[in-house]
Design a protein around this motif. Structure first.
Motif, PDB file in Angstrom:
ATOM      1  N   MET A 127      76.362  64.483  22.719  1.00 22.36           N
ATOM      2  CA  MET A 127      75.245  64.928  23.201  1.00 22.36           C
ATOM      3  C   MET A 127      75.957  65.563  24.488  1.00 22.36           C
ATOM      4  N   THR A 128      75.833  66.755  24.807  1.00 18.40           N
ATOM      5  CA  THR A 128      76.103  67.317  26.132  1.00 18.40           C
ATOM      6  C   THR A 128      75.177  67.208  27.124  1.00 18.40           C
ATOM      7  N   LYS A 129      75.625  67.340  28.388  1.00 20.20           N
ATOM      8  CA  LYS A 129      74.899  66.977  29.367  1.00 20.20           C
ATOM      9  C   LYS A 129      74.583  68.438  29.909  1.00 20.20           C
ATOM     10  N   MET A 130      73.223  68.770  30.132  1.00 17.62           N
ATOM     11  CA  MET A 130      72.713  70.058  30.659  1.00 17.62           C
ATOM     12  C   MET A 130      71.994  69.806  31.978  1.00 17.62           C
ATOM     13  N   ILE A 190      65.112  73.705  31.355  1.00 13.22           N
ATOM     14  CA  ILE A 190      63.871  74.351  31.399  1.00 13.22           C
ATOM     15  C   ILE A 190      63.790  75.527  30.604  1.00 13.22           C
ATOM     16  N   LYS A 191      65.149  76.327  30.928  1.00 14.17           N
ATOM     17  CA  LYS A 191      65.071  77.725  30.189  1.00 14.17           C
ATOM     18  C   LYS A 191      64.985  77.700  28.790  1.00 14.17           C
ATOM     19  N   TYR A 192      65.633  76.470  28.296  1.00 16.26           N
ATOM     20  CA  TYR A 192      65.701  76.329  26.724  1.00 16.26           C
ATOM     21  C   TYR A 192      64.361  76.069  26.127  1.00 16.26           C
ATOM     22  N   VAL A 193      63.459  75.321  27.018  1.00 17.81           N
ATOM     23  CA  VAL A 193      61.992  75.088  26.583  1.00 17.81           C
ATOM     24  C   VAL A 193      61.170  76.422  26.720  1.00 17.81           C
ATOM     25  N   GLU A 194      61.375  77.142  27.813  1.00 14.69           N
ATOM     26  CA  GLU A 194      60.893  78.516  28.112  1.00 14.69           C
ATOM     27  C   GLU A 194      61.129  79.312  26.735  1.00 14.69           C
ATOM     28  N   THR A 204      62.167  62.706  34.111  1.00 14.90           N
ATOM     29  CA  THR A 204      62.005  61.543  35.407  1.00 14.90           C
ATOM     30  C   THR A 204      63.048  61.766  36.457  1.00 14.90           C
ATOM     31  N   PRO A 205      62.789  62.029  37.365  1.00 15.87           N
ATOM     32  CA  PRO A 205      63.575  62.197  38.607  1.00 15.87           C
ATOM     33  C   PRO A 205      64.596  61.157  38.623  1.00 15.87           C
ATOM     34  N   ASN A 206      65.939  61.487  38.916  1.00 10.57           N
ATOM     35  CA  ASN A 206      66.754  60.531  38.919  1.00 10.57           C
ATOM     36  C   ASN A 206      66.975  59.568  40.104  1.00 10.57           C
ATOM     37  N   LEU A 207      65.794  59.429  41.036  1.00 12.75           N
ATOM     38  CA  LEU A 207      65.374  58.479  42.201  1.00 12.75           C
ATOM     39  C   LEU A 207      65.044  57.357  41.510  1.00 12.75           C
ATOM     40  N   TYR A 208      64.695  57.505  40.156  1.00  9.79           N
ATOM     41  CA  TYR A 208      64.324  56.086  39.615  1.00  9.79           C
ATOM     42  C   TYR A 208      65.538  55.409  38.795  1.00  9.79           C
ATOM     43  N   GLU A 209      65.856  54.127  38.932  1.00  8.59           N
ATOM     44  CA  GLU A 209      67.172  53.556  38.427  1.00  8.59           C
ATOM     45  C   GLU A 209      66.959  53.868  36.847  1.00  8.59           C
ATOM     46  N   ASP A 210      65.804  53.623  36.156  1.00 13.02           N
ATOM     47  CA  ASP A 210      65.587  53.680  34.678  1.00 13.02           C
ATOM     48  C   ASP A 210      65.156  54.932  34.287  1.00 13.02           C
ATOM     49  N   GLY A 211      65.250  55.687  35.183  1.00 14.41           N
ATOM     50  CA  GLY A 211      64.702  57.381  34.692  1.00 14.41           C
ATOM     51  C   GLY A 211      65.501  57.840  33.770  1.00 14.41           C
ATOM     52  N   LYS A 212      64.681  58.362  32.776  1.00 15.39           N
ATOM     53  CA  LYS A 212      65.293  59.106  31.665  1.00 15.39           C
ATOM     54  C   LYS A 212      64.788  60.557  31.244  1.00 15.39           C
ATOM     55  N   THR A 213      65.314  61.374  30.994  1.00 20.38           N
ATOM     56  CA  THR A 213      64.889  62.831  30.547  1.00 20.38           C
ATOM     57  C   THR A 213      64.980  62.815  29.057  1.00 20.38           C
ATOM     58  N   TYR A 214      64.073  63.480  28.585  1.00 19.55           N
ATOM     59  CA  TYR A 214      64.099  63.907  26.976  1.00 19.55           C
ATOM     60  C   TYR A 214      63.876  65.028  26.517  1.00 19.55           C
ATOM     61  N   LEU A 215      64.704  66.006  25.831  1.00 15.44           N
ATOM     62  CA  LEU A 215      64.436  67.109  25.449  1.00 15.44           C
ATOM     63  C   LEU A 215      64.144  67.199  24.053  1.00 15.44           C
ATOM     64  N   PHE A 216      62.921  67.463  23.578  1.00 19.31           N
ATOM     65  CA  PHE A 216      62.333  67.652  22.221  1.00 19.31           C
ATOM     66  C   PHE A 216      62.480  69.023  21.630  1.00 19.31           C
ATOM     67  N   ASN A 234      62.051  78.335  23.522  1.00 18.03           N
ATOM     68  CA  ASN A 234      61.763  77.977  22.224  1.00 18.03           C
ATOM     69  C   ASN A 234      60.294  77.361  22.276  1.00 18.03           C
ATOM     70  N   PRO A 235      59.349  78.206  21.669  1.00 19.85           N
ATOM     71  CA  PRO A 235      57.936  77.571  21.430  1.00 19.85           C
ATOM     72  C   PRO A 235      58.015  76.409  20.765  1.00 19.85           C
ATOM     73  N   PHE A 236      57.119  75.579  21.527  1.00 21.55           N
ATOM     74  CA  PHE A 236      56.983  74.196  20.784  1.00 21.55           C
ATOM     75  C   PHE A 236      58.035  73.136  21.275  1.00 21.55           C
ATOM     76  N   SER A 237      58.791  73.400  22.174  1.00 19.04           N
ATOM     77  CA  SER A 237      59.858  72.490  22.453  1.00 19.04           C
ATOM     78  C   SER A 237      59.109  71.737  23.516  1.00 19.04           C
ATOM     79  N   ALA A 238      59.668  70.691  23.973  1.00 22.31           N
ATOM     80  CA  ALA A 238      59.128  69.773  25.043  1.00 22.31           C
ATOM     81  C   ALA A 238      60.115  69.091  25.854  1.00 22.31           C
ATOM     82  N   LEU A 239      59.900  69.188  27.129  1.00 23.57           N
ATOM     83  CA  LEU A 239      60.808  68.181  28.093  1.00 23.57           C
ATOM     84  C   LEU A 239      60.048  67.164  28.857  1.00 23.57           C
ATOM     85  N   PHE A 240      60.354  65.925  28.715  1.00 27.10           N
ATOM     86  CA  PHE A 240      59.625  64.832  29.606  1.00 27.10           C
ATOM     87  C   PHE A 240      61.006  64.581  30.695  1.00 27.10           C
TER      88      PHE A 240
END
Length: 99
Positions: A1-4, A10-14, A24-36, A16-22
């Motif tokens: 998986m490449t790091k984006m 955000i551009k990808y989600v804009e 979490t800012p990196n100020l949380y130790e366990d923060g994760k980001t998911y791109l659907f 690609n209809p029906f894609s989603a981004l969850f």
């Protein structure tokens, strides 16, 4: 998986209809980001008569280790609360996407 970078996500989600981004800012130790990137199934609900069936379907998907992402319109609350029904047009359109 490449790091984006966030802006690329955000551009990808804009674009690609029906894609989603969850995100979490990196100020949380366990923060994760998911791109659907693409959903597997879409569940639509337009009235309270469908609510039990839709919630049962969502429970089934979650128990199958699927991720359910959705948006429920503010106006849908009028259909759920009997005393507010007169304030509603009776028409709502909501989508839940299964990833």
């Amino acid at each position: 998986m490449t790091k984006m970078k966030l802006i690329e996500l955000i551009k990808y989600v804009e674009q690609n209809p029906f894609s989603a981004l969850f995100y979490t800012p990196n100020l949380y130790e366990d923060g994760k980001t998911y791109l659907f990137k693409k959903f597997e199934k879409s569940i639509n609900i337009t009235g309270t008569e469908q609510l039990s069936d839709v919630l049962a379907s969502v429970d089934k998907e979650i128990s199958s280790n699927k991720i359910v992402v959705g948006l429920i319109d503010y106006e849908f609350g009028y259909l759920l609360e009997e005393r507010l029904n007169s304030s509603s047009t009776g028409q709502v359109k909501n989508h839940l996407h299964i990833f």
